[in-house]
Design an enzyme around this catalytic site. Structure first.
Site, PDB file in Angstrom:
ATOM      1  N   ASP A 246      84.432  21.163 148.724  1.00 35.44           N
ATOM      2  CA  ASP A 246      84.083  20.062 147.819  1.00 35.44           C
ATOM      3  C   ASP A 246      84.402  20.404 146.359  1.00 35.44           C
ATOM      4  OD1 ASP A 246      81.886  21.900 147.973  1.00 35.44           O
ATOM      5  OD2 ASP A 246      80.570  20.420 147.064  1.00 35.44           O
TER       6      ASP A 246
ATOM      7  N   HIS B  98      75.826  32.214 144.855  1.00 35.94           N
ATOM      8  CA  HIS B  98      76.110  31.056 145.714  1.00 35.94           C
ATOM      9  C   HIS B  98      77.233  31.444 146.690  1.00 35.94           C
ATOM     10  CE1 HIS B  98      76.598  26.858 146.845  1.00 35.94           C
ATOM     11  NE2 HIS B  98      77.871  26.909 146.521  1.00 35.94           N
TER      12      HIS B  98
ATOM     13  N   ASP C 239      78.507  25.715 141.212  1.00 33.80           N
ATOM     14  CA  ASP C 239      77.250  25.594 141.970  1.00 33.80           C
ATOM     15  C   ASP C 239      76.306  26.772 141.705  1.00 33.80           C
ATOM     16  OD1 ASP C 239      78.198  23.259 143.051  1.00 33.80           O
ATOM     17  OD2 ASP C 239      78.582  24.076 145.042  1.00 33.80           O
TER      18      ASP C 239
ATOM     19  N   HIS D  23      77.028  18.982 140.659  1.00 34.76           N
ATOM     20  CA  HIS D  23      76.354  18.032 141.558  1.00 34.76           C
ATOM     21  C   HIS D  23      75.272  17.246 140.823  1.00 34.76           C
ATOM     22  CE1 HIS D  23      77.986  19.245 145.520  1.00 34.76           C
ATOM     23  NE2 HIS D  23      78.016  20.466 145.017  1.00 34.76           N
TER      24      HIS D  23
HETATM   25 ZN   LIG Z   1      79.494  25.434 146.635  1.00 35.83          ZN
END
Ligand SMILES: [Zn+2]
Length: 255
Positions: free
Chosen positions: A57, A111, A128, A166
């Site tokens: 993603d 992460h 992230d 996000h």
């Molecule tokens: Zn990630």
């Protein structure tokens, strides 16, 4: 510089940044189509791609963008990123010609084991790792590593725009309030984010100064987090233990 968080996939943001002449770079294009649409709408030209980590993603749109644009791609050393890239790591500086910009590369595993972040020009592109009022899940690294990443971010200029990947802020705030219910700036942020989301606007970017005041994962040294950790059965916990306790609690938090 002009910037826009381009919404993609279910809740991703792809950061698109350009100078006054429309020379643009993009961070973590998980999809090509929304990036192409955003470029076209503004008349911008894509010049470079910056990647923070290998998750699809964040890199899924690179193949199409590289095919259709003359761009340099910057990425961490990771065999799971199957593109021709300029490999960058801790201590490296990236100098883009167009748009003219310089970024410091920070290695921030936790992460994933090869996650990097880019800091410069008033921005932090942290993928992230750091989220607004939260932090990323520990898929491949340790709490100690992620805390070290948080410490690196904490030392950036307080006016830095935190550009995370996000839209998790509202859920993060619900967890943060369960840990730090008397935090005035956090309550204020809850109301602000509720309003933004009602208006269909992104809750990001945030300012680092506001994250330092509200994000429990940046506040392991605060009285509030120490009290919460103690109330959850850990007396005299080290800061790594406090961070790990927070991350574990967030993993199972039913928002
Ligand atoms: Zn990630």
């Amino acid at each position: 510089m002009h910037w826009v968080p381009v919404a993609a996939l279910s809740d991703n943001y792809i950061w698109l940044v350009a100078d006054d002449e429309g020379n643009a770079f993009v961070v973590d294009p998980g999809e090509a189509a929304p990036v192409e649409a955003a470029l076209k709408a503004r008349g911008w030209t894509l010049r470079a791609i910056l990647l923070t980590h290998h998750h699809n993603d964040h890199i899924g749109g690179v193949f199409d963008l590289v095919r259709d644009h003359d761009v340099e791609v910057y990425a961490p050393l990771d065999t799971r990123i199957h593109y021709k890239t300029q490999i960058v790591g801790e201590g490296d500086s990236i100098h883009l010609d167009l748009p003219r910009a310089t970024f410091q590369v920070l290695e921030v595993p936790g992460h994933t084991k090869t996650h990097i972040a880019y800091a410069g020009e008033g921005f932090l592109f942290c993928g992230d790792t750091l989220f607004s009022v939260g932090c990323g899940r520990l898929f491949e690294g340790t709490a100690e590593q992620m805390l070290a990443a948080m410490d690196k971010f904490s030392h950036l200029p307080p006016e830095t725009l935190v550009c995370c990947a996000h839209e998790y802020t509202a859920a993060n705030i619900r967890f943060a309030l369960s840990v730090d219910p008397d935090n005035g700036p956090l309550r204020h942020r809850r109301d602000e984010v509720a309003r933004l989301r009602e208006e269909g606007k992104p809750s990001v970017p945030s300012r680092l100064a506001d994250e330092l005041a509200t994000n429990p994962f940046l506040r392991v040294d605060s009285e509030a987090i120490a009290r919460w950790t103690e109330a959850h059965g850990k007396e005299h916990a080290t800061r790594v233990e406090r961070f790990a306790a927070l991350r574990s609690a967030k993993d199972i938090f039913a928002a």
